[in-house]
Design a protein around this motif. Structure first.
Motif, PDB file in Angstrom:
ATOM      1  N   LEU A   1      -0.672 -17.195  11.716  1.00  0.00           N
ATOM      2  CA  LEU A   1      -0.278 -17.391  13.105  1.00  0.00           C
ATOM      3  C   LEU A   1       1.195 -17.027  13.326  1.00  0.00           C
ATOM      4  O   LEU A   1       1.546 -16.400  14.329  1.00  0.00           O
ATOM      5  N   ALA A   2       2.039 -17.432  12.393  1.00  0.00           N
ATOM      6  CA  ALA A   2       3.482 -17.142  12.529  1.00  0.00           C
ATOM      7  C   ALA A   2       3.746 -15.643  12.554  1.00  0.00           C
ATOM      8  O   ALA A   2       4.656 -15.182  13.255  1.00  0.00           O
ATOM      9  N   SER A   3       2.948 -14.885  11.828  1.00  0.00           N
ATOM     10  CA  SER A   3       3.163 -13.432  11.820  1.00  0.00           C
ATOM     11  C   SER A   3       2.849 -12.804  13.177  1.00  0.00           C
ATOM     12  O   SER A   3       3.200 -11.651  13.435  1.00  0.00           O
ATOM     13  N   PHE A   4       2.177 -13.573  14.064  1.00  0.00           N
ATOM     14  CA  PHE A   4       1.883 -13.111  15.427  1.00  0.00           C
ATOM     15  C   PHE A   4       2.673 -13.888  16.461  1.00  0.00           C
ATOM     16  O   PHE A   4       2.358 -13.860  17.652  1.00  0.00           O
ATOM     17  N   GLY A   5       3.699 -14.597  16.019  1.00  0.00           N
ATOM     18  CA  GLY A   5       4.564 -15.325  16.961  1.00  0.00           C
ATOM     19  C   GLY A   5       3.949 -16.588  17.519  1.00  0.00           C
ATOM     20  O   GLY A   5       4.383 -17.091  18.535  1.00  0.00           O
ATOM     21  N   GLU A   6       2.952 -17.128  16.827  1.00  0.00           N
ATOM     22  CA  GLU A   6       2.309 -18.366  17.273  1.00  0.00           C
ATOM     23  C   GLU A   6       2.893 -19.521  16.487  1.00  0.00           C
ATOM     24  O   GLU A   6       2.633 -19.693  15.312  1.00  0.00           O
ATOM     25  N   TRP A   7       3.718 -20.300  17.120  1.00  0.00           N
ATOM     26  CA  TRP A   7       4.373 -21.415  16.436  1.00  0.00           C
ATOM     27  C   TRP A   7       3.696 -22.660  16.824  1.00  0.00           C
ATOM     28  O   TRP A   7       3.506 -23.490  17.248  1.00  0.00           O
TER      29      TRP A   7
END
Length: 174
Positions: free
Chosen positions: A168-174
């Protein structure tokens, strides 16, 4: 596509001053694109002002999807599919994700129960706002213990969380 049904409520006439104020606001801030669009926009407002009490008008709207957002979501789905170990084909994974996110219509099943039927996320079928809502609901579902156990059964709970959050973080989902 959003369907909006409007109904004229008040029987009293609209004053000329109120009509002029509405024109200034609606034609000064938002207008049709090109001559044809301007004519259609003015015709719509003219029709709205002529409605009789109780008379209805249905409007269909469509807000175009943002290409980069669509591509980001599709890439996220692909990355999740490739990292998981439960589903052998992508469509099964996507169906599971839609059902988990609640992006379904409910229909009577063949034995009397109710069954979820996933909705389409096709680019032309789903507006941007609805796509954003689906994306948010899908990410929330993916963060559940059930989703983690389904996708990475052999991993411990902390490892499943780390796996998901890394993707998720690699797609900007924090």
């Amino acid at each position: 596509m959003t369907d909006i049904t409007l109904v004229r409520l008040q029987p009293e006439a609209i004053s000329d001053a109120d009509k002029e104020a509405a024109r200034r606001v609606f034609f000064g801030i938002v207008d049709g694109l090109g001559e044809r669009g301007k004519k259609q926009w003015r015709r719509l407002w003219s029709n709205l002002m002529r409605l009789e009490p109780g008379e209805m008008l249905e409007i269909k709207t469509h807000q175009a999807r943002i290409g980069w957002y669509h591509r980001k979501h599709m890439a996220l789905e692909q990355a999740l599919f490739e990292s998981q170990e439960k589903f052998e084909d992508f469509e099964s994974f996507r169906t599971w994700l839609k059902v988990g996110a609640g992006f379904v219509d409910w229909f009577p099943g063949p034995k009397g129960g109710v069954i979820p039927v996933p909705k389409s996320i096709g680019y032309a079928k789903l507006e941007q706002g609805d796509m954003e809502q689906f994306h948010s609901d899908a990410v929330s579902f993916l963060r559940t213990e059930h989703a983690g156990k389904t996708l990475w059964r052999h991993l411990s709970e902390p490892a499943r969380i780390e796996m998901l959050e890394t993707i998720l973080a690699s797609f900007g989902e924090w």
